[in-house]
Every structure is written in structure tokens, then in C-alpha cells.
Write a protein that holds these residues in place. Structure first.
Motif: not given
Length: 694
Positions: A9-13, A52-57, A97-105, A275-283
Motif C-alpha cells: 500500500e505504501r513504501y518507506t524509502i 522518502f526520508v533521510c537526515g544528518s547523522d 520527503n523529509n531531510y531531518s537531523r539527529t540533533s532534533a528534539e 517530522e514529515w508526517a506532523e508537517r503534512e498532517d499525516k499518521d
């Protein structure tokens, strides 16, 4: 593979989180980010729900080491490189879809909750162990802060977690002659408490899940590395470290400790999804907890164990999460025959490429895909980059599009002509066009991105061959109606290329869609339209003027890049020479220097000391007297050859007995580049024995 995984039904990449201790280079792109982006873009084009998610380590020893080296705080390091990396990805067109960072709360909370859940379930082993400790720095040494000799291959610059020469996984305490990279001191063993994930408990699960369940669909390099680890027996692995930079261990007794980076970093995929889901109002939960979701990790081969064995064990222990369906790890990309090296600046940096080759993102994407290190290490060369651009993108893809658009404007004022009767070759050509979505899909679904990129180019070749065979520029004078049909068919191929090129060449695809004036509601540009419709662009539709999709790359541009690398080689060679020079000793005062009494002397007698390899007994005329000096020079000089040589002597050194012979001074020596001793020698004529040196 389950039915739900065949039609999810969906992909998490996920794409491996880059360390924020340096910018992105072409090795990162070829190994992880370009194939991940192609796959995510393809899935969206085929109508799938994709995260499609990633972020800085931003935790771990690499960050701390960089901060110490540059004399700044870890926060300054991560902010600097997070900004560079994120902007580079955006400018290069990586469609996270989202590029985050591991220093984020949100990440600190997610990783802490993971640890606490496993801790409360009793999934960890708590042990006091002896760890290497730097008494001068007054801190425990994480793996990368220790360097020594590998016990397996003898390489003398192995790190405490891995030998980069033979690839062996190590513990810091395994190293022979370890030393701290912080102070250079020899570390001591000191007891400390840590929590361990008992991987041996998961051997049966991993054996069944990977070795039985994924034998056919995982890449051989991935499957083989996993099998080697599992067959070799798994051992408990620490999930905490004695560091002051990272996520604090969130349980009693964890004061002064942080979560080990390999534990917290993969959880960054989950926190980035949140982080992406909250911004896009998704679960966010279905993307990680629903069996109808397909999870795919894109990584380099150095991360296989973490993503195929350790992270799945963590997810399994937690109990609520799905496991990766595939981990299509790539091998390494070399640069001009040498291994890419961040520390030695042997790289093509993405942020620099974007400045030096403006608006040419797709050329690099294509080259890295066409030469992808999918099954073995491959080599990037600037000459190949030039050839791929000039001989393939310009001469095949760009040439076909330019001819079609120019002729459409020349003959029909930019309006798609009405075809007459389709000939057999027309029908066969359109039928071939309709096959390409499935052909390319078959390659992409098997993670064969190099193969898929060449199939896209084959579609452009189909268009070129069709035009070359039909020769509309000759027929226009004698059969205008036939030319209308030829150009109509050619425009269908051009439209197919505009659609199917989007995962591989997104900037080119956008430019081509603008030229063809498609992408509006009137013309559907989804993947399946190419497969389902013989007519992709209708007669009567007006296209825009031609513009070049690609430009030729000149020799001088390539030479400039080669010169840049040659300069790097010379800098590295100079630095290596510099690194061999002993560091300056502690500063002394002038008064300290005046205490040294150095005189010119002449060796009047020399004999090798019996039963020793290095020592030689010298008689030296110092101008003050003739005295005995024992010197460790026998391996560099023959006794007879140095009689009569002038030397520099420290005459007021306290006498010392060596092998029963009292030595009354010291001869000043240095070494040449081969390590051979050389006299610090006052050869100037007129310099007499006893002359003082000041």
C-alpha cells in the motif's frame, strides 16, 4: 515475499544518514542517494504512496574528532555541515520527503524511548568492562579515538572499531600497541559500565529471515556479508558509550554516557518520518508498523551489518515495527584510480560541482548511474564523465529531441501534425515505445539502476534510428503527408522520453516537458500513460521553441578538474613529508639554550663496539681535549670511513656509561628521507676544532 510486499500500500524509502563531519561527495551520491532518488521518483510516477526520508547523522566520534581538530564545538561542526549537505541535496534535486537531523528534539525523544522500551523489557545486558582510557585527556576513548596495529593483518593505523586495510571488525582492546588519537598517549584499561544488545539471542531469527527468506532477492554482496557474520557467530554489542556528545542514556546509572551512534542513527529514519508526517498532517505509524508497507534501505556496503543485522535486531526486540524488505547496498566508487578520501580531499565535492558545472546536475546523475558500483567497486574518471555527456546525452538523447523540435517548428510552425496512414514501421516503432515503461520498471524493481539508465538511452536510440531511416528532411519535398506521420510518431517518442526520464534526469525531464508544452491537465504525463496510450501528444497541440537539453563539455573544462586533483596529490605528498617531521618540543628560554655547550670536533679514531649492532666508540678532538664518545651510528657508517670527519659535539652533557664505556658527550645527528643517520656537519673551511656553536 508476501502478497502484501508484492503489492504494498505504501513504501518507506530510507537513504543512509550522512555524517555531518564533511560535505557530500560523488561516492556518497553513487552509493546511496542517486539510486534512492531514482527509485523514489519512479514509485511516485507509478502512483505509489512514498515516504522518502533521510537526515544528518550528528552524533558519534567522527563529529567529536572533527570538532577537536578544528578547535570548535560539536554544535558548530554539525550546524556548518548540516547546512552544506542539506542545500547540496536540494540543489542537486534529491527529492526527500523529509531531510531531518539527529540533533532534533523529535529524534532525541524517539531514540530515548526506543532505549527505554528495550531496557524495560530486559533486552539489554548490563556489564562492567575494561575500556581504554586516556589519562592525559581524562576520558574514555571511543573506538575512533584509538589507533594501533591490526591483530589480523598487521596494518599499523587500524582504528579501534575496524581495520581499513583488511576490513576486519575490531574492538579497541584488540589493537596491538594502541595509542590515543587525542594526545598520542598510550591508553590504560579502566573499568566502566555499559549496556549491550545480545545479538547472539537473535541468530536463529536472522538466519531464518535473511539466509532462508532473502536468499533469492537480496544482492549477493549483501547476502554474502550477512551470511559471513551470522555463520561466524554473533556476540553482544555495546549500545552505550562514554562520551560527552550524543543522546544521554535515559536510565539510572547512565550519567556521563550517551547512546552509541550506531544505535541512535538508524532510528533517525523513524524520527524523520515523524517530522514529515506532523508537517503534512499525516499518521506516521503505518509507514513503520503496517505489514502492507514495503521498507527499503539504500546504503553503502560499509553499512550492511548495521542495517541488515543490528537495526533489524533492535526492531525485532521492540516488537512493533516492520523489517526491511530489501537493502540494495552498493559497492564503493573510486576516483581516477584511487580510493575516495575525505581526509585527503581526494573527492569530487557536490557543492563544488554545482558551482563549477551550473545547471548540469543531470549529467553527474547520469554518469554516476551509468557507472554505478552495483556489483563491484567502480571508478569515476573525468574523461568518462565527458564522454558520457558528449557521446550519449548530447549525441543521442539531446540530438534526437533537438531534431524533432526544430523540424516541427520548421515544417508546422510548432504544431503537432495530423498523421495519415501509419506504416508498418510506424506501428512497430510505437509498439516498441509502449514496451519501455515495463522494460525500465523491470530493471528498477530489481534495483538495477545502471541497466535501467541504458534502457532509457535505448529509447532515444530508437527515436534516432527511426528518423535516420525515414529521413523526413528528404521526403518533405516529395511526400508532405508522409512527413506529417513521421513527425507525429517522433513526437510521441519525444514525449515518452520526457515522462520516462524523470527519475533519472529530473531537470532534463522538466525542461523537455516545457519544450513540448506538456504536463498540464490536458496531457497526462504519468508512467502508465506511455504504456497504455499510443497517442501521448495529440495533433494540433502547440510546442515551444527548441533549446539545448545538454551542452558539450570541452577538453579544457576536464583538464581544469584533472589539474585540481593533481594539486591535491601534491598537497597530500607534501603533508605526508611534513607529517614525518617530529613535532616541535616544548619552548625553552634563551637562558636554557646558553647552558648547552656545543663545539666543533674531529673524529680521530672509530671502532665498532663488540656484541652490539648500533654502538660505535669514537675518539673526538674537541679542541678542549680528546675524549671518548659512544654513539649509536654503527648501522649507518663504517668506522674507517668517518675518521677525520668534522662533527658537532655537545661537550657539557653529563658523562654516562654505555656497555661499560664512559661516554663524555654527544654527536649531533639527523636522518635523511630514507631514515639513515647524517652528521650535523660544520664543513666550512677555516672552522677549527673547539669553535663554539651559538
Amino acid at each position: 515475499m508476501s502478497q502484501s510486499q508484492q503489492n504494498p500500500e505504501r513504501y518507506t524509502i530510507t537513504a543512509a544518514l550522512p555524517y555531518t563531519n564533511g560535505p557530500i561527495h560523488i561516492g556518497h551520491l553513487a552509493g546511496v542517494y542517486v539510486p534512492a532518488d531514482i527509485y523514489a521518483r519512479y514509485l511516485r510516477l507509478t502512483g505509489h504512496d512514498v515516504a522518502f526520508v533521510c537526515g544528518s547523522d550528528e552524533h558519534g566520534v567522527a563529529i567529536s574528532m572533527k570538532a577537536k581538530k578544528e578547535g570548535v564545538t560539536p554544535k558548530e561542526i554539525i550546524d556548518k555541515y548540516h547546512g552544506i549537505i542539506k542545500k547540496s541535496f536540494q540543489d542537486f534535486g534529491i527529492s526527500f520527503n523529509n531531510y531531518s537531523r539527529t540533533s532534533a528534539e523529535v529524534h532525541h525523544e524517539t531514540a530515548s524511548d526506543f532505549f527505554k522500551k528495550l531496557y524495560e523489557q530486559g533486552d539489554f545486558i548490563e556489564e562492567n568492562t575494561a575500556q581504554l582510557y586516556d589519562d592525559e585527556a581524562k576520558q574514555f576513548l571511543a573506538d575512533r579515538f584509538v589507533i594501533g596495529t591490526c591483530p589480523n593483518c598487521g596494518y599499523d593505523e587500524a582504528y579501534g572499531d575496524q581495520c581499513e586495510n583488511c576490513g576486519s571488525s575490531l574492538n579497541a582492546t584488540d589493537l596491538i600497541n594502541p595509542k590515543s588519537t587525542i594526545t598520542g598517549a598510550v591508553p590504560t584499561l579502566k573499568e566502566t559500565k555499559h549496556w549491550f544488545l545480545p545479538l547472539d539471542r537473535y541468530e536463529d531469527f536472522l538466519r531464518k529471515w535473511i539466509l532462508e527468506g532473502h536468499k533469492e532477492d537480496w544482492k549477493p554482496n549483501v547476502y554474502g556479508q550477512c551470511k559471513s557474520w551470522i555463520d561466524g557467530g554473533l556476540a553482544p554489542r555495546a549500545v552505550t558509550r562514554d562520551l560527552d556528545w550524543g543522546i544521554p542514556v535515559p536510565v539510572k546509572g547512565g550519567e556521563g554516557k550517551v547512546l552509541y551512534v550506531w544505535f541512535d542513527a538508524p532510528i533517525g529514519y523513524i524520527s524523520s518520518t515523524k517530522e514529515w508526517a506532523e508537517r503534512e498532517d499525516k499518521d506516521w505509524e503505518p509507514y513503520w508498523k503496517d505489514e502492507n508497507t514495503k521498507l527499503v534501505h539504500f546504503i553503502g556496503k560499509d553499512n550492511i551489518v548495521f542495517h541488515c543485522i543490528i537495526f533489524p535486531a533492535i526492531l525485532k526486540a521492540h516488537g512493533d515495527y516492520i523489517l526491511p524488505e530489501n537493502v540494495p547496498a552498493n559497492e564503493f566508487l573510486n576516483l581516477e584510480g584511487n580510493k575516495l578520501s575525505t581526509s585527503k580531499n581526494w573527492a569530487v565535492w557536490l557543492h563544488e560541482y554545482l558551482v563549477e558545472f551550473p545547471d548540469m546536475q543531470d549529467v553527474l546523475r547520469y554518469t554516476l548511474t551509468a557507472n554505478a558500483p552495483e556489483t563491484k567497486d567502480n571508478d569515476f574518471t573525468w574523461k568518462d564523465f565527458q564522454a558520457r555527456n558528449n557521446n550519449e546525452l548530447v549525441a543521442i538523447f539531446g540530438n534526437f529531441i533537438n531534431r524533432v523540435v526544430v523540424l516541427t517548428h520548421k515544417y508546422y510552425d510548432g504544431v503537432v501534425p495530423e498523421p495519415t496512414k501509419l506504416s508498418k514501421i510506424d506501428q512497430e516503432t510505437l509498439a516498441e515505445l509502449q514496451k519501455y515503461p515495463q522494460i525500465i520498471s523491470n530493471s528498477l524493481e530489481r534495483y538495477r539502476f545502471r541497466e535501467a539508465s541504458q534502457e532509457l538511452l535505448n529509447l532515444a536510440r530508437l527515436g534516432n534510428k527511426y528518423l535516420a531511416d525515414e529521413e523526413p528532411w528528404k521526403l518533405i519535398k516529395e511526400n508532405e503527408e508522409r512527413v506529417k506521420t513521421i513527425m507525429f510518431v517522433a513526437l510521441q517518442i519525444a514525449t515518452g522520453l520526457a515522462i520516462l526520464s524523470e527519475p533519472f534526469l529530473p531537470f532534463t525531464s522538466t525542461k523537455l516537458k516545457n519544450i513540448l508544452n506538456i504536463g498540464s491537465n490536458a496531457i497526462q504525463t504519468g508512467w502508465e500513460q506511455v504504456n497504455d496510450n499510443k497517442i501521448l501528444i495529440s495533433s494540433g497541440h502547440r510546442i515551444n521553441k527548441a533549446e539545448l537539453l545538454f551542452r558539450k563539455i570541452e577538453d579544457n573544462e576536464i583538464q581544469k578538474q584533472l589539474d585540481k586533483l593533481e594539486a591535491t596529490k601534491k598537497t597530500n605528498a607534501a603533508m605526508e613529508t611534513t607529517q614525518e617531521i617530529d613535532p616541535q618540543k616544548d619552548t625553552i628560554t634563551f637562558d636554557d639554550f646558553t647552558k648547552l655547550d656545543m663545539r666543533v670536533g674531529t673524529i680521530v679514531e672509530a671502532t665498532k663496539m663488540p656484541k652490539t649492532k648500533k654502538l660505535m666508540v669514537l675518539k673526538v678532538d674537541t679542541g678542549l681535549d680528546i675524549r671518548t664518545i659512544v654513539s649509536g651510528i654503527a648501522e649507518s657508517f663504517e668506522a674507517d670511513a668517518i675518521v677525520g670527519r668534522k662533527v658537532t659535539v655537545l661537550v657539557n652533557l653529563a658523562p654516562r656509561k654505555l656497555r661499560g664505556v664512559e661516554s663524555q658527550g654527544m654527536i649531533l645527528m639527523t636522518e635523511d628521507e630514507e631514515g639513515k643517520l647524517v652528521f650535523v656537519n660544520p664543513d666550512q673551511d677555516g672552522v677549527e676544532n673547539g669553535s663554539a656553536i651559538s
